[in-house]
Design a protein around this motif. Structure first.
Motif, PDB file in Angstrom:
ATOM      1  N   HIS A 165      -3.398   6.424  -4.531  1.00 22.78           N
ATOM      2  CA  HIS A 165      -3.484   6.035  -3.117  1.00 22.78           C
ATOM      3  C   HIS A 165      -2.366   6.661  -2.281  1.00 22.78           C
ATOM      4  CE1 HIS A 165      -0.801   3.155  -5.036  1.00 22.78           C
ATOM      5  NE2 HIS A 165      -0.376   2.750  -3.866  1.00 22.78           N
TER       6      HIS A 165
ATOM      7  N   HIS B   6      -8.638   0.618  -4.131  1.00 22.92           N
ATOM      8  CA  HIS B   6      -7.907   1.012  -2.928  1.00 22.92           C
ATOM      9  C   HIS B   6      -8.844   1.497  -1.816  1.00 22.92           C
ATOM     10  CE1 HIS B   6      -3.693   0.632  -4.174  1.00 22.92           C
ATOM     11  NE2 HIS B   6      -4.116   0.960  -5.379  1.00 22.92           N
TER      12      HIS B   6
ATOM     13  N   LYS C 230       0.825  -1.210   0.000  1.00 20.33           N
ATOM     14  CA  LYS C 230       0.000   0.000   0.000  1.00 20.33           C
ATOM     15  C   LYS C 230       0.861   1.262   0.000  1.00 20.33           C
ATOM     16  CE  LYS C 230      -0.925   0.580   4.993  1.00 20.33           C
ATOM     17  NZ  LYS C 230      -2.006   0.495   6.008  1.00 20.33           N
TER      18      LYS C 230
END
Length: 261
Positions: free
Chosen positions: A162, A115, A87
């Motif tokens: 993200h 996401h 991530k």
């Protein structure tokens, strides 16, 4: 020569690769590769086609499983804590990956949903990123109407949706004209300066290296040089990074010239 494993202030490295090897059957693609890059820096992974750049990216992004060695993204092991590690990672692969039948906005909003980014926030991030990459006026255009350079800019925006602190780009300018290549590079370098992201930029094109960059040189799966441009040039006894890359890659100057677009 070694890359620092911290950000210079005691912080953790953006990316740490330790003793990584990988084989395709009996063919060794990477051999005991180790390096670390600091946050908010632009690092060039320089190597000829077949040197192992894409294999390394596939291991970092977990497309391939690490068999020997370890990879950490901001301290999180890619194999043992893949969710936490990945991530923090954005990636742009060499192959084009936009859905050509969707609009720019649809391509990006779909990625945002993967996401877990809500529609309202996704819209704000998309508009902001498109402005940063100079594509605000193409929000509702179909991806197939874009040029190669414009598609690449959209892929960069998508990789940043993200808000990862580490961005990997694999031969991001292949097939682009000189102006498009320069524009993509300028966009990424600006993101490093304004957003504080760390970048690992894989290329075989020596003219994409600037004197202020950190450089990693891969040759036949082995890391043969690592450091800033001045260190790499000095260690080879050459006068320029072009000459240093020529020596490290086992090519003559004309072969290096022939590789340039």
């Amino acid at each position: 020569m070694q890359h620092v494993k911290t950000d210079g202030h005691g912080g953790v490295a953006a990316l740490e690769v330790a003793a990584v090897s990988y084989s395709y059957g009996s063919k060794r693609a990477l051999s005991d590769v180790s390096f670390a890059i600091a946050p908010a820096t632009f690092t060039v992974l320089l190597g000829l086609n077949g040197a192992g750049k894409t294999t390394l990216f596939s291991l970092i992004s977990r497309l391939y499983n690490t068999r020997d060695g370890s990879i950490r993204i901001f301290g999180h092991d890619v194999a043992r804590a893949s969710g936490e590690a990945l991530k923090r990672l954005g990636i742009v692969f060499q192959a084009r990956t936009l859905d050509l039948d969707l609009s720019v906005y649809q391509n990006l909003s779909y990625h945002a949903s993967l996401h877990g980014i809500g529609a309202r926030e996704a819209r704000e991030r998309i508009e902001d990123l498109l402005q940063q990459v100079g594509m605000s006026d193409r929000l509702h255009d179909k991806a197939r109407s874009l040029s190669g350079g414009q598609m690449r800019r959209i892929e960069i925006a998508r990789a940043m949706l993200h808000r990862p602190p580490l961005l990997l780009l694999d031969e991001a300018t292949v097939g682009l004209d000189i102006q498009s290549r320069a524009g993509i590079l300028a966009t990424i370098r600006k993101l490093v300066a304004t957003e504080g992201i760390g970048v690992l930029w894989a290329t075989h094109l020596i003219d994409e290296v600037e004197d202020s960059d950190h450089v990693l040189v891969l040759r036949e799966g082995r890391l043969v040089a690592a450091g800033n441009v001045v260190e790499v040039v000095r260690a080879t006894g050459m006068n320029t990074i072009r000459e240093a890359f020529s020596r490290l890659s086992g090519l003559d100057d004309q072969q290096i010239t022939d590789m340039q677009p």
